[in-house]
Design a protein around this motif. Structure first.
Motif, mmCIF file in Angstrom:
data_model
loop_
_atom_site.group_PDB
_atom_site.id
_atom_site.type_symbol
_atom_site.label_atom_id
_atom_site.label_comp_id
_atom_site.label_asym_id
_atom_site.label_seq_id
_atom_site.Cartn_x
_atom_site.Cartn_y
_atom_site.Cartn_z
ATOM 1 N N UNK A 20 -3.236 3.587 4.606
ATOM 2 C CA UNK A 20 -2.405 4.788 4.529
ATOM 3 C C UNK A 20 -1.305 4.692 5.579
ATOM 4 N N UNK A 21 -0.109 5.126 5.214
ATOM 5 C CA UNK A 21 1.030 5.163 6.125
ATOM 6 C C UNK A 21 1.201 6.603 6.590
ATOM 7 N N UNK A 22 1.223 6.810 7.903
ATOM 8 C CA UNK A 22 1.262 8.143 8.491
ATOM 9 C C UNK A 22 2.621 8.361 9.143
ATOM 10 N N UNK A 109 -1.093 2.871 9.202
ATOM 11 C CA UNK A 109 0.176 2.461 9.809
ATOM 12 C C UNK A 109 0.863 3.701 10.350
ATOM 13 N N UNK A 110 0.997 3.780 11.661
ATOM 14 C CA UNK A 110 1.768 4.858 12.287
ATOM 15 C C UNK A 110 3.234 4.430 12.269
ATOM 16 N N UNK A 111 3.998 5.084 11.400
ATOM 17 C CA UNK A 111 5.395 4.704 11.178
ATOM 18 C C UNK A 111 6.283 5.878 11.519
ATOM 19 N N UNK A 112 7.245 5.659 12.417
ATOM 20 C CA UNK A 112 8.157 6.739 12.787
ATOM 21 C C UNK A 112 9.136 7.027 11.658
ATOM 22 N N UNK A 113 9.719 8.211 11.701
ATOM 23 C CA UNK A 113 10.562 8.680 10.599
ATOM 24 C C UNK A 113 11.980 8.147 10.654
ATOM 25 N N UNK A 114 12.250 7.184 11.527
ATOM 26 C CA UNK A 114 13.590 6.598 11.630
ATOM 27 C C UNK A 114 13.517 5.082 11.660
ATOM 28 N N UNK A 115 12.588 4.539 10.868
ATOM 29 C CA UNK A 115 12.374 3.091 10.828
ATOM 30 C C UNK A 115 12.390 2.624 9.380
ATOM 31 N N UNK A 216 -3.086 0.085 12.691
ATOM 32 C CA UNK A 216 -4.385 0.135 13.357
ATOM 33 C C UNK A 216 -5.514 -0.123 12.363
ATOM 34 N N UNK A 217 -6.552 -0.771 12.844
ATOM 35 C CA UNK A 217 -7.845 -0.696 12.197
ATOM 36 C C UNK A 217 -8.362 0.707 12.498
ATOM 37 N N UNK A 218 -8.470 1.538 11.476
ATOM 38 C CA UNK A 218 -8.745 2.955 11.712
ATOM 39 C C UNK A 218 -10.044 3.178 12.489
#
Length: 320
Positions: A20-22, A109-115, A216-218
């Motif tokens: 999941x992408x967060x 995946x912790x993905x910022x909103x400007x990437x 991350x490995x959750x």
């Protein structure tokens, strides 16, 4: 006319998946649309979902027609997308903890909103974490406006992992802490160019933290405490990604991956009140009150200006 967007429900979304992408977002409809477009162009990872949590002052960013279209494109490709709002705001760490709780996937995946992610990035990261078996892998984000700004003095901080990463206890004042100098501006692009990697090849390297795009490995992230330290922080903080990664590094190890397919949009930050470094509070093991003015540069070299975060000095975990 853009028709109303189905938000989905947490109960329907929260299913076992590979990834999941967060994405946390606030007041960035254009940037969010670009970020989602990068996800829609990914191949080789068919089983991923996306959670967008909005804290905008007005209408949510995902309601903008461009962002809404990308949501629909992802769903059309078979990727579930959950759209939520998390108000009132309680700070960056709480927002990430909320997002993490929306997922039961093996990897997050912790993905910022400007990437923006170039095609192939997700597949490479998932392959890397599977082979390395560590707590996280990440792609440091490139600032392309700095492409002609070559800083060879930062390249000495590049050191590859030979074999699987091992746990490391990294703290301020140690040589390992200085590894972050390789991530601002376009430094990592310059290092990658010198390596002349064959097509499809990748390398794992040693990090102190990575910002903007971290897989991350959750289970290992949760085992290391996740972002639950938010309860000890006041709202106006930064460096929550640093705090989480230091904990994961100490228990399970982590690595950067190059080439990086993550590109920072270099938009002005929406986090303008930065009175506390989350990682300082966590390392000190005590609650925090206001410790510095938002404009003060911390031990990591962070300030609220986009130039400082993307070009002039190492930031706590990201470029821009």
């Amino acid at each position: 006319m853009n028709r109303p967007l189905d938000l989905d429900t947490p109960e329907r979304f929260r299913r076992p998946r590979q990834l999941d992408v967060l994405i946390p977002t606030r007041n960035r409809p254009a940037e969010l649309a670009v970020t989602l477009s990068g996800l829609a162009a990914q191949e080789g990872v068919p089983d991923f979902g996306v959670v967008v949590s909005d804290q905008s002052d007005g209408e949510p960013a995902y309601a903008h027609p461009a962002a809404a279209t990308m949501v629909r494109a992802l769903r059309h490709q078979g990727h579930p997308v959950l759209l939520t709002r998390r108000l009132p705001r309680r700070g960056l760490a709480e927002h990430r903890a909320y997002l993490l709780d929306r997922s039961t996937a093996r990897y997050v995946l912790c993905l910022d909103d400007d990437v923006w992610l170039e095609p192939g990035t997700l597949s490479r990261l998932v392959t890397a974490i599977g082979e390395l078996g560590c707590g996280f892998v990440g792609n440091a984000v490139h600032g392309l406006s700095y492409l002609d700004d070559v800083r060879p003095e930062t390249h000495v901080h590049y050191e590859e992992w030979h074999g699987r990463p091992v746990p490391e206890r990294i703290r301020p004042g140690t040589p390992q802490w200085q590894r972050a100098a390789i991530h601002p501006a376009a430094n990592l692009l310059h290092v990658t160019a010198k390596l002349r990697l064959p097509v499809g090849a990748w390398r794992a390297y040693k990090v102190s933290w990575i910002g903007g795009c971290v897989l991350y490995d959750r289970a290992k992230l949760v085992d290391s405490g996740g972002f639950e330290f938010w309860r000890r922080l006041q709202e106006r903080h930064q460096g929550e990604d640093v705090a989480a990664q230091l904990a994961v590094l100490e228990r399970h190890g982590g690595a950067g991956v190059l080439p990086s397919g993550a590109y920072h949009l270099e938009s002005p930050t929406t986090v303008t009140e930065r009175e506390v470094e989350a990682w300082e509070v966590v390392l000190a093991g005590q609650p925090a009150s206001s410790s510095r003015a938002a404009s003060t540069t911390s031990i990591t070299g962070t300030s609220a200006t986009n130039e400082s975060r993307c070009g002039q000095s190492p930031s706590p975990g990201r470029c821009g």
